[in-house]
Design a protein around this motif. Sequence first.
Motif, PDB file in Angstrom:
ATOM      1  N   ALA A 173      50.867  81.794  78.751  1.00 41.76           N
ATOM      2  CA  ALA A 173      51.253  82.473  77.521  1.00 41.76           C
ATOM      3  C   ALA A 173      50.091  82.502  76.530  1.00 41.76           C
ATOM      4  O   ALA A 173      49.842  83.529  75.877  1.00 41.76           O
ATOM      5  CB  ALA A 173      52.464  81.786  76.903  1.00 41.76           C
ATOM      6  N   ARG A 174      49.368  81.406  76.445  1.00 43.15           N
ATOM      7  CA  ARG A 174      48.235  81.366  75.521  1.00 43.15           C
ATOM      8  C   ARG A 174      47.161  82.371  75.940  1.00 43.15           C
ATOM      9  O   ARG A 174      46.557  83.046  75.089  1.00 43.15           O
ATOM     10  CB  ARG A 174      47.656  79.951  75.449  1.00 43.15           C
ATOM     11  CG  ARG A 174      48.577  78.943  74.798  1.00 43.15           C
ATOM     12  CD  ARG A 174      47.823  77.670  74.391  1.00 43.15           C
ATOM     13  NE  ARG A 174      47.255  76.999  75.546  1.00 43.15           N
ATOM     14  CZ  ARG A 174      47.839  75.995  76.184  1.00 43.15           C
ATOM     15  NH1 ARG A 174      49.026  75.568  75.800  1.00 43.15           N
ATOM     16  NH2 ARG A 174      47.255  75.400  77.212  1.00 43.15           N
ATOM     17  N   ALA A 175      46.901  82.477  77.246  1.00 39.31           N
ATOM     18  CA  ALA A 175      45.894  83.422  77.732  1.00 39.31           C
ATOM     19  C   ALA A 175      46.319  84.862  77.457  1.00 39.31           C
ATOM     20  O   ALA A 175      45.497  85.709  77.072  1.00 39.31           O
ATOM     21  CB  ALA A 175      45.655  83.206  79.222  1.00 39.31           C
ATOM     22  N   VAL A 176      47.598  85.159  77.664  1.00 39.95           N
ATOM     23  CA  VAL A 176      48.097  86.506  77.411  1.00 39.95           C
ATOM     24  C   VAL A 176      48.009  86.833  75.918  1.00 39.95           C
ATOM     25  O   VAL A 176      47.621  87.946  75.528  1.00 39.95           O
ATOM     26  CB  VAL A 176      49.543  86.641  77.923  1.00 39.95           C
ATOM     27  CG1 VAL A 176      50.186  87.938  77.436  1.00 39.95           C
ATOM     28  CG2 VAL A 176      49.565  86.591  79.457  1.00 39.95           C
ATOM     29  N   VAL A 177      48.357  85.874  75.075  1.00 41.44           N
ATOM     30  CA  VAL A 177      48.246  86.082  73.629  1.00 41.44           C
ATOM     31  C   VAL A 177      46.807  86.414  73.247  1.00 41.44           C
ATOM     32  O   VAL A 177      46.558  87.306  72.421  1.00 41.44           O
ATOM     33  CB  VAL A 177      48.745  84.831  72.868  1.00 41.44           C
ATOM     34  CG1 VAL A 177      48.286  84.863  71.406  1.00 41.44           C
ATOM     35  CG2 VAL A 177      50.266  84.744  72.937  1.00 41.44           C
ATOM     36  N   HIS A 178      45.853  85.734  73.858  1.00 39.81           N
ATOM     37  CA  HIS A 178      44.434  86.003  73.555  1.00 39.81           C
ATOM     38  C   HIS A 178      44.079  87.451  73.876  1.00 39.81           C
ATOM     39  O   HIS A 178      43.371  88.109  73.097  1.00 39.81           O
ATOM     40  CB  HIS A 178      43.548  85.053  74.351  1.00 39.81           C
ATOM     41  CG  HIS A 178      42.085  85.278  74.146  1.00 39.81           C
ATOM     42  ND1 HIS A 178      41.451  85.057  72.946  1.00 39.81           N
ATOM     43  CD2 HIS A 178      41.119  85.732  75.005  1.00 39.81           C
ATOM     44  CE1 HIS A 178      40.162  85.352  73.062  1.00 39.81           C
ATOM     45  NE2 HIS A 178      39.944  85.765  74.296  1.00 39.81           N
ATOM     46  N   SER A 179      44.582  87.967  74.996  1.00 41.60           N
ATOM     47  CA  SER A 179      44.305  89.366  75.341  1.00 41.60           C
ATOM     48  C   SER A 179      44.949  90.316  74.327  1.00 41.60           C
ATOM     49  O   SER A 179      44.328  91.304  73.909  1.00 41.60           O
ATOM     50  CB  SER A 179      44.814  89.679  76.747  1.00 41.60           C
ATOM     51  OG  SER A 179      44.025  89.045  77.732  1.00 41.60           O
ATOM     52  N   SER A 188      49.437  84.152  66.560  1.00 41.85           N
ATOM     53  CA  SER A 188      48.778  82.879  66.856  1.00 41.85           C
ATOM     54  C   SER A 188      49.560  82.109  67.910  1.00 41.85           C
ATOM     55  O   SER A 188      50.772  82.313  68.093  1.00 41.85           O
ATOM     56  CB  SER A 188      48.640  82.022  65.591  1.00 41.85           C
ATOM     57  OG  SER A 188      49.915  81.694  65.074  1.00 41.85           O
ATOM     58  N   GLU A 189      48.860  81.223  68.591  1.00 42.64           N
ATOM     59  CA  GLU A 189      49.490  80.452  69.659  1.00 42.64           C
ATOM     60  C   GLU A 189      50.659  79.621  69.166  1.00 42.64           C
ATOM     61  O   GLU A 189      51.629  79.404  69.901  1.00 42.64           O
ATOM     62  CB  GLU A 189      48.453  79.545  70.327  1.00 42.64           C
ATOM     63  CG  GLU A 189      47.400  80.284  71.128  1.00 42.64           C
ATOM     64  CD  GLU A 189      46.425  79.341  71.809  1.00 42.64           C
ATOM     65  OE1 GLU A 189      46.667  78.108  71.761  1.00 42.64           O
ATOM     66  OE2 GLU A 189      45.436  79.816  72.387  1.00 42.64           O
ATOM     67  N   ASP A 190      50.594  79.159  67.918  1.00 38.68           N
ATOM     68  CA  ASP A 190      51.691  78.319  67.427  1.00 38.68           C
ATOM     69  C   ASP A 190      52.961  79.119  67.135  1.00 38.68           C
ATOM     70  O   ASP A 190      54.007  78.541  66.809  1.00 38.68           O
ATOM     71  CB  ASP A 190      51.261  77.505  66.200  1.00 38.68           C
ATOM     72  CG  ASP A 190      50.802  78.369  65.032  1.00 38.68           C
ATOM     73  OD1 ASP A 190      51.006  79.585  65.051  1.00 38.68           O
ATOM     74  OD2 ASP A 190      50.227  77.790  64.082  1.00 38.68           O
ATOM     75  N   GLN A 191      52.904  80.442  67.281  1.00 36.08           N
ATOM     76  CA  GLN A 191      54.101  81.274  67.142  1.00 36.08           C
ATOM     77  C   GLN A 191      54.849  81.442  68.466  1.00 36.08           C
ATOM     78  O   GLN A 191      55.943  82.003  68.495  1.00 36.08           O
ATOM     79  CB  GLN A 191      53.730  82.659  66.595  1.00 36.08           C
ATOM     80  CG  GLN A 191      53.243  82.659  65.161  1.00 36.08           C
ATOM     81  CD  GLN A 191      52.805  84.047  64.716  1.00 36.08           C
ATOM     82  OE1 GLN A 191      51.651  84.458  64.922  1.00 36.08           O
ATOM     83  NE2 GLN A 191      53.721  84.783  64.133  1.00 36.08           N
ATOM     84  N   ILE A 192      54.256  80.973  69.560  1.00 37.31           N
ATOM     85  CA  ILE A 192      54.933  81.055  70.859  1.00 37.31           C
ATOM     86  C   ILE A 192      56.194  80.195  70.820  1.00 37.31           C
ATOM     87  O   ILE A 192      56.150  79.027  70.434  1.00 37.31           O
ATOM     88  CB  ILE A 192      54.004  80.584  71.992  1.00 37.31           C
ATOM     89  CG1 ILE A 192      52.773  81.492  72.086  1.00 37.31           C
ATOM     90  CG2 ILE A 192      54.749  80.554  73.321  1.00 37.31           C
ATOM     91  CD1 ILE A 192      51.702  80.975  73.040  1.00 37.31           C
ATOM     92  N   GLU A 193      57.297  80.764  71.211  1.00 41.25           N
ATOM     93  CA  GLU A 193      58.569  80.030  71.221  1.00 41.25           C
ATOM     94  C   GLU A 193      58.741  79.342  72.573  1.00 41.25           C
ATOM     95  O   GLU A 193      58.842  79.993  73.606  1.00 41.25           O
ATOM     96  CB  GLU A 193      59.742  80.974  70.963  1.00 41.25           C
ATOM     97  CG  GLU A 193      61.076  80.267  70.890  1.00 41.25           C
ATOM     98  CD  GLU A 193      62.241  81.211  70.647  1.00 41.25           C
ATOM     99  OE1 GLU A 193      63.391  80.741  70.659  1.00 41.25           O
ATOM    100  OE2 GLU A 193      61.990  82.434  70.464  1.00 41.25           O
ATOM    101  N   MET A 194      58.754  78.014  72.562  1.00 39.44           N
ATOM    102  CA  MET A 194      58.924  77.222  73.769  1.00 39.44           C
ATOM    103  C   MET A 194      60.400  76.861  73.939  1.00 39.44           C
ATOM    104  O   MET A 194      61.014  76.322  73.030  1.00 39.44           O
ATOM    105  CB  MET A 194      58.109  75.918  73.687  1.00 39.44           C
ATOM    106  CG  MET A 194      56.618  76.091  73.640  1.00 39.44           C
ATOM    107  SD  MET A 194      55.790  74.501  73.242  1.00 39.44           S
ATOM    108  CE  MET A 194      56.502  73.389  74.450  1.00 39.44           C
ATOM    109  N   ILE A 195      60.945  77.151  75.106  1.00 37.04           N
ATOM    110  CA  ILE A 195      62.325  76.791  75.421  1.00 37.04           C
ATOM    111  C   ILE A 195      62.291  75.713  76.498  1.00 37.04           C
ATOM    112  O   ILE A 195      61.774  75.944  77.604  1.00 37.04           O
ATOM    113  CB  ILE A 195      63.146  78.001  75.918  1.00 37.04           C
ATOM    114  CG1 ILE A 195      62.976  79.192  74.972  1.00 37.04           C
ATOM    115  CG2 ILE A 195      64.611  77.617  76.090  1.00 37.04           C
ATOM    116  CD1 ILE A 195      63.465  78.965  73.580  1.00 37.04           C
ATOM    117  N   ARG A 196      62.863  74.541  76.187  1.00 39.91           N
ATOM    118  CA  ARG A 196      62.885  73.441  77.148  1.00 39.91           C
ATOM    119  C   ARG A 196      64.293  72.848  77.320  1.00 39.91           C
ATOM    120  O   ARG A 196      64.459  71.905  78.085  1.00 39.91           O
ATOM    121  CB  ARG A 196      61.924  72.322  76.698  1.00 39.91           C
ATOM    122  CG  ARG A 196      60.457  72.747  76.604  1.00 39.91           C
ATOM    123  CD  ARG A 196      59.864  73.047  77.962  1.00 39.91           C
ATOM    124  NE  ARG A 196      58.441  73.362  77.874  1.00 39.91           N
ATOM    125  CZ  ARG A 196      57.951  74.587  77.718  1.00 39.91           C
ATOM    126  NH1 ARG A 196      58.790  75.633  77.656  1.00 39.91           N
ATOM    127  NH2 ARG A 196      56.653  74.793  77.651  1.00 39.91           N
TER     128      ARG A 196
END
Length: 278
Positions: A173-179, A188-196
């Motif tokens: 997800a971080r790599a895709v966000v960079h693209s 930003s990476e900290d906006q990625i919603e993590m579901i666990r």
Amino acid sequence: MQLIPIMINGLPGNVAKMIVSHVLRDSRFALVPFSLTGPEIQEAAVEVAGTSIQLVRPDVRAARIGDIKKQCPGLISVDYTHPTAVNGNCEFYCAHGLPFVMGTTGGDRDRLDPAVRASSICAVIAPNMAKQVVGFQAMLAHAADTFPGLFAGYTMTVRESHQKGKADTSGTARAVVHSFNRLGVHFSEDQIEMIRDPEVQKREWGIPEEHLGGHGWHTYTLTSPDRTVTFEFKHNINGRDIYADGTLDAVVFLHQKVARGEKGTVFSMIDVLTGGCS
């Protein structure tokens, strides 16, 4: 054909066990009967598909690695350990002349490449070993190179769901966000919603119950400024087997590079895919 000695580090973890099971069925490899493990592991050995593998804790690995290398010359290490162990393991591999494939995500990624480049080994380091997902990442990277700013003004949401035990945000997800950043999206990476949470995964996402303990579902949604256009990219993986093929291709690729005398070089899974090792 000479078999490639391969040491799977991270046992008794589930991903490491899965990789071991694939190695045992693959005629290209000879499984090294040792595995570097974490300090919290109390077992002395683990059995996978009828094969016993000795577990080597951090406090004794420096003393034992020399004998392991003598027993299994030319071994390639595969790392599926824990995000907190990534940098320490990388430094250990570099210090002891162990070419490695790093499948573990997390850690301080900016320290990995310099450590390998300053060493006598080479390595394959990638946030995802699934070849089809890597291909998707490569397509986005190519789009970013060719059409920078294409999605300027668009907003984005990123949701990724993984098994409860995954400690870090998805490296994919971080790599895709960079693209997408290079395509003009402010995110930003900290906006990625993590579901666990398994209950949320089952109830809201519809993830099959049998795969709650091992899956990777990602959805990237982009919306135009006037909200009349939506693009959605999705890849949903149930289970872990998809990672085995890419990992073992990376081992073959790295073995070939070592045989040619390559040193101090970091390769990606893109290099593996274009290197024709599948």
